[in-house]
Write an enzyme that holds these catalytic residues in place. Structure first.
Site, PDB file in Angstrom:
ATOM      1  CG  ASP A 355      -2.266   0.745   0.875  1.00  0.00           C
ATOM      2  OD1 ASP A 355      -2.189   1.961   0.614  1.00  0.00           O
ATOM      3  OD2 ASP A 355      -3.353   0.127   0.884  1.00  0.00           O
ATOM      4  CB  VAL A 412      -5.190   1.156  -5.852  1.00  0.00           C
ATOM      5  CG1 VAL A 412      -3.901   0.447  -5.457  1.00  0.00           C
ATOM      6  CG2 VAL A 412      -5.273   1.297  -7.369  1.00  0.00           C
ATOM      7  CD  GLU A 414     -13.445   0.788  -9.916  1.00  0.00           C
ATOM      8  OE1 GLU A 414     -12.414   0.213  -9.529  1.00  0.00           O
ATOM      9  OE2 GLU A 414     -14.226   0.271 -10.720  1.00  0.00           O
ATOM     10  CE  LYS A 419      -9.223   0.323 -10.359  1.00  0.00           C
ATOM     11  NZ  LYS A 419      -8.921  -0.338  -9.109  1.00  0.00           N
ATOM     12  CB  SER A 441     -16.366  -3.254  -9.096  1.00  0.00           C
ATOM     13  OG  SER A 441     -15.970  -2.101  -8.414  1.00  0.00           O
ATOM     14  CG  HIS A 462     -15.368  -8.120 -10.106  1.00  0.00           C
ATOM     15  ND1 HIS A 462     -16.693  -8.169 -10.411  1.00  0.00           N
ATOM     16  CD2 HIS A 462     -15.251  -7.230  -9.086  1.00  0.00           C
ATOM     17  CE1 HIS A 462     -17.369  -7.345  -9.626  1.00  0.00           C
ATOM     18  NE2 HIS A 462     -16.510  -6.770  -8.818  1.00  0.00           N
TER      19      HIS A 462
END
Ligand code: NAD
Length: 732
Positions: A355, A412, A414, A419, A441, A462
């Protein structure tokens, strides 16, 4: 005796140890050959003076049996279907006889005059547990688990289970266990009196023999005069306490949607009025009936046959050698990333959990620590096992830790920019053959792959939340995703014991598209003034596990708002019903009702132990219809149809290419009414023609969203089914 699947060892005391150990399988299952061999040894022992008693156990470590072999059931079905067309009566008679085979042999064993002890060394499900129940004594290893899960695939235990369980356990716990298809620990089974003794694993066989030596009677209590049912006769003051409550238990568990469950109640009720042999015939009659229902056929196909096929890699590209994944990377240790790290470590895979800073990474790892602690507390994992699992997770902000990962999963925020930046940084350190997966998603995979140097190695995996409990993963192919990426993704999903469906790239993929329809249909109902409690109940009576408003609270109302805004931005104003947007804006911006996480959404969430309840303000927003003016059946249909229709669209658009995946995906991903067999089986089950007619009726009343698609119309005209047209192999 010359047996292929059992070894028999008779000791000096004349005690026979029968060990079930099928030579060509990792698990014992019932086949016609196995049943034949059991009958042979039962007959042989019955007439052998030298044999004083019998212990039956399994030679497979940790497992007695998984239950019936699928092929046996399928063969039975096929024979029935083939004969039914020309000779319905004969077909039913044959089905009746075949359904009764296992039960007949168990009854023979029970009345053979020799005492039998089942020594249950591990998982013992279905027909295997019914065999154990027919034995005169039952002894279980501490680690053993047992149950009669048949109701979960649309049928019920039809080889004596519904009769012997309520003759050992009290009626209420018996029904509870049968209706839920519950898996029992050895201790719980003993508490219910289904097991006589629980012993340390290594003493199992010796203690089983002790039982025989102590003079176990080869006669069941119910075969003796004066037998008393554990809860007393059905028609008695005690029975009058139990049976009225059964109806509500049954309704609560099933909403009367499952013929298998309905038959359980009938079998137990009618069976307990009769002596055992007549009772077993009643059971056999209902079993034959239930096997012929659409629900049983659809559930067996989706939840048994198709699910197994998908788990075994039905969609895995042939010719790519299997990867044993030793290490993965997870970037983004938030809600989802932390869950993914946990399930991977539980499968023995090393995880680099990355992270933005050490604290965020540590927080993600702490999630696993919490889950493992809970497992240890519940006795579902040993303490040292928990520590070993935790040690597999390396939490760090350093991307260099990803250098030797076979697969990296990005989870990470959305956000395309975030990304893309993460993707570039990972690509710098990744080994050349490693695969990169995004857990997005909503964002199309093809676009995300642009930030990666080799889009053939880029794929979507997913997960659903909570990751540790949801059994489905949606694997998403970008336009340029290669076969090896797919193979590795599926190998990973298999390693963590989840079920994959493989779909093509599109907004919302498969599951979320359908779920969104579920929630927006509820918005429509709210706007129409349907009382909110009726909306939630209609969904549950239709077979959904969670009402749409409760579900929306779980996923967060502000997320719905964000998805709507993004859709308007990407697709245009027309894509969202302005009344829906107004409702959601009001909830989020006006009322601060963001859902469960905020303690208020469509429901209020008072402090425990008080239960959540629907927010009263909801009724004040829209003029309410009178309950008696609402067509409840139609509400149920609207939910099931709107999701099924969306699933049909995904097939039409080529997003989903195999109806099995739409079916299994819908049940595992969002709990689509399991008795239907899933979204596509719901359509095939009633027939495309009938479905189209239903859609047209709903469209006329409620709008174009229900209009049948061109594909559906064409199929209705030609008399086709989805399984017939899109997966001839799967239909077989
Ligand atoms: P989250 O906000 O809980 O977690 C995101 C994590 O990513 C945070 O810990 C954040 O610190 C970290 N992060 C952000 N930028 C980073 C960077 N540059 N480098 C490293 N780490 C960074 O979000 P979430 O709910 O876990 O969602 C993550 C992804 O999973 C999203 O793409 C989301 O759409 C998807 N997803 C979410 C759900 C769900 O139910 N929440 C379900 C399926 C998929």
């Amino acid at each position: 005796m010359d047996l292929r699947n059992f070894t028999i060892d008779i000791d000096a005391d004349g005690l026979a140890l029968v060990t079930w150990d099928m030579p060509d399988r990792s698990m014992n299952v019932f086949t016609e050959e196995v049943l034949g061999e059991i009958e042979r040894f039962v007959d042989a022992f019955a007439s052998d003076e030298a044999v004083k008693g019998v212990v039956i156990t399994s030679g497979k470590a940790g497992s007695f049996t998984g239950g019936a072999d699928l092929k046996m059931l399928s063969a039975m079905f096929e024979a029935f279907q083939a004969r039914k067309a020309t000779d319905r009566e004969g077909a039913v008679a044959e089905l009746f006889a075949r359904c009764g085979e296992m039960g007949r042999i168990w009854r023979k064993l029970e009345t053979s005059g020799k005492p039998y002890v089942a020594a249950i060394n591990g998982t013992c499900m279905g027909g295997g547990f019914e065999l154990a129940l027919a034995c005169h004594g039952r002894i279980a290893a501490q680690s053993a688990k047992m149950g009669l899960p048949e109701v979960k695939v649309g049928i019920f235990p039809g080889a004596g289970g519904t009769q012997r369980v309520p003759r050992l356990a009290d009626t209420q716990s018996a029904l509870q266990m049968l209706l839920k298809g519950e898996t029992l620990s050895a201790a719980k089974a003993k508490g219910m009196k289904l097991i006589d003794e629980v012993v340390p694993d290594e003493e199992l066989v010796a203690r089983a023999k002790d039982m025989l030596r102590a003079g176990l009677k080869p006669v069941k209590a119910w075969d003796e005069k004066g037998f008393k049912l554990p809860s007393g006769p059905v028609y008695s003051p005690a029975g009058a306490q139990v049976w009225p409550a059964v109806a509500s238990l049954y309704r609560k568990e099933t909403a009367d949607n499952y013929p298998g469950a309905r038959a359980i109640v009938k079998c137990v009720y009618e069976g307990l009025l009769l002596p055992i042999d007549a009772a077993l015939r009643v059971e056999q009659r209902y079993f034959t009936e239930v096997l012929q229902t659409t629900e049983a056929a659809m559930m067996i196909r989706s939840l048994f046959v198709s699910m197994q096929a998908l788990n075994k890699g039905a969609r895995r590209p042939a010719g790519v050698p299997e990867t044993r994944i030793a290490k993965i990377g997870v970037v983004g240790a938030g809600f989802m990333g932390a869950g993914i790290a946990f399930v991977a470590a539980r499968a023995g895979i090393s995880v680099a959990l990355v992270d933005r800073d050490q604290a965020a990474a540590d927080k993600g790892k702490a999630h696993s620590a919490g889950l493992l602690e809970a497992l240890v507390k519940k006795g579902r994992a040993k303490a040292d096992e928990g520590e070993a699992t935790l040690a597999l997770i390396h939490a760090t902000p350093d991307y260099a830790a990803l250098a030797d990962a076979d697969l990296v999963i990005e989870a990470v925020f959305e956000d395309r920019e975030v990304k893309a930046e993460v993707t570039r940084r990972v690509a710098e350190v990744l080994k050349p053959e490693a695969i990169y997966a995004s857990n997005t998603s909503t964002l199309p995979i093809t676009g995300l792959a642009e930030a990666f140097p080799d889009p053939a190695r880029f794929i979507g995996i997913h997960f659903f939340s909570p990751v540790d409990r949801m059994m489905l993963t949606e694997v998403i192919l970008g336009q340029r995703t290669g076969d090896r990426a797919l193979a590795v993704a599926l190998d990973f999903v298999r390693a963590i014991k989840k079920t994959p469906i493989v779909v093509n790239d599109t907004r919302g993929f498969f599951a979320n598209r359908c779920v969104l329809r579920y929630m927006t249909e509820a918005y429509d109902m709210l706007v129409e003034g349907v009382p909110p409690v009726m909306i939630e109940n209609a969904a549950k009576f239709a077979g959904m596990p969670v009402g749409p408003l409760a579900l929306n609270d779980e996923t967060a109302v502000d997320l719905s708002q964000r998805i709507m805004r993004a859709t308007i931005r990407d697709v245009g104003e027309g894509a969202i019903d302005p009344r829906h947007l107004a409702l959601v804006n009001d909830m989020v911006d006006g009322e601060g009702r963001l859902g469960r996480k905020a303690g208020k959404g469509f429901y209020d969430y008072p402090a425990k132990p008080a239960k959540k309840h629907l927010w009263p303000g909801l009724k004040e927003r829209f003029p309410q219809q009178k309950a008696e003016d609402v067509d409840f059946t139609e509400l149920k249909q609207r939910f099931l149809v709107t999701m099924a229709l969306e699933a049909a669209r995904t097939v039409e658009e080529g997003v989903v290419t195999d109806p099995r995946e739409a079916d299994v995906g819908s049940i595992l991903g969002f709990g689509y009414a399991p008795y239907t067999g899933g979204t596509i089986s719901y359509i095939d089950g009633m027939g495309v023609k009938a479905f189209v007619a239903l859609c047209e009726r709903l469209a006329e009343k409620h709008g174009e969203r229900f209009a049948p698609t061109p594909l559906l119309r064409e199929m209705a005209e030609r008399g086709e089914s989805f399984y017939g047209r899109f997966a001839p192999a799967a239909a077989a």
